[in-house]
Design a protein around this motif. Sequence first.
Motif, short mmCIF file in Angstrom:
data_model
loop_
_atom_site.label_atom_id
_atom_site.label_comp_id
_atom_site.label_asym_id
_atom_site.label_seq_id
_atom_site.Cartn_x
_atom_site.Cartn_y
_atom_site.Cartn_z
N PRO A 106 -14.12 -21.78 27.14
CA PRO A 106 -13.94 -22.43 25.84
C PRO A 106 -12.81 -23.45 25.91
O PRO A 106 -11.85 -23.28 26.67
CB PRO A 106 -13.58 -21.27 24.90
CG PRO A 106 -14.06 -20.03 25.60
CD PRO A 106 -13.94 -20.31 27.06
N ASP A 108 -10.81 -24.11 23.46
CA ASP A 108 -9.72 -23.62 22.61
C ASP A 108 -8.88 -22.61 23.39
O ASP A 108 -9.43 -21.70 24.03
CB ASP A 108 -10.29 -22.95 21.35
CG ASP A 108 -9.21 -22.36 20.48
OD1 ASP A 108 -8.57 -23.11 19.73
OD2 ASP A 108 -9.01 -21.13 20.57
N GLU A 111 -9.37 -18.84 22.33
CA GLU A 111 -10.67 -18.32 22.76
C GLU A 111 -10.73 -18.19 24.28
O GLU A 111 -11.29 -17.23 24.82
CB GLU A 111 -11.78 -19.24 22.27
CG GLU A 111 -11.98 -19.23 20.77
CD GLU A 111 -13.15 -20.12 20.35
OE1 GLU A 111 -13.93 -20.52 21.24
OE2 GLU A 111 -13.26 -20.40 19.15
N GLY A 114 -8.99 -15.05 25.41
CA GLY A 114 -9.86 -13.89 25.21
C GLY A 114 -10.92 -13.79 26.29
O GLY A 114 -11.20 -12.70 26.82
N ALA A 115 -11.52 -14.94 26.64
CA ALA A 115 -12.54 -14.95 27.70
C ALA A 115 -11.93 -14.56 29.04
O ALA A 115 -12.56 -13.86 29.85
CB ALA A 115 -13.18 -16.34 27.78
#
Length: 322
Positions: A106, A108, A111, A114-115
């Motif tokens: 992502p 961002d 995000e 988190g990934a």
Amino acid sequence: MRALLVVNPAATTTSARTRDVLIHALASEMKLDAVTTEYRGHARDLGRQAAGSEDVDLVITLGGDGTINEVVNGLLHEGPDPDRLPRLAVVPGGSTNVFARALGLPNDAVEATGALLDALRQGSERTVGLGLAAGTPGSEDEGVPARWFTFNAGLGFDAGVVGRVEQHRERGKRSTHSLYMRQAFRQFFGEPHRRKGTITLERPGADPVTDLVLSIVCNTSPWTYLGNRPVYASPKASFDKGLDVLGLSRMSTGAVARYGTQLLTSSPERGPHGKHAVSVHDLTDFTLHSKVPLPLQMDGDHLGLRTSVTFTGVRRALRVIV
């Protein structure tokens, strides 16, 4: 797991508060040492230290493509060794973030963090190929140190645009897509060799390609992004193959309009094409020579003028968390 987080405080799309949140999230999952870069080349030095350490398992970058490039050059200062070197993970914080987005992350930062944590829990990683550029033996650039790049390099026109943008950034301008577009127009109208180029592409087993005005070397696709629009200079380029080259032998007003439109409408199936376009796929070794010194860029970093650069596509150079 012990990780080193390399933070570029000048990253254009992350605030200090966002960086603090991301550092906290990462530190909750691993033993984390976070270091903020303080000078040009600091990220490279940190990557080199991590490569020589027996304790660091992972190096994470929080910044743009320039920060990633420095860390990669530090990690690989003694050459690629994927089984020994720390793995690389990236959290995008720059204006374009080509490498991170080419990996499918992502755009961002929150995000992407988190990934990244999900990928670490799942043990998800890939080994990517990289490009290596050095001064050609026997040329006046012979002593120029070799340098790795992750997604693209360019000798000539596009590197001139990058140089113009860097000059504006040094005066306090923000790196925006509109700034790049303005400088591309100015570079075009100031280009003295746009009707007959000075660049020659030489590769083993093939005739040289001469009189190129523009030469773009791609290690992956897309080549770059305009906002959220991917731009495919060499659609078949891949982290799993060698290097691709797009060359243009003419940059008249009509040719620029035609090939510029093709770039803006390019897709994974088709890039620029036509009488004055040259596309070469999956090269391991080749050289770009110029009759006059031309600007060189790698991963969006202007590296000065060169007359001869030898490129090598190195497969399976570095492990990356995805």
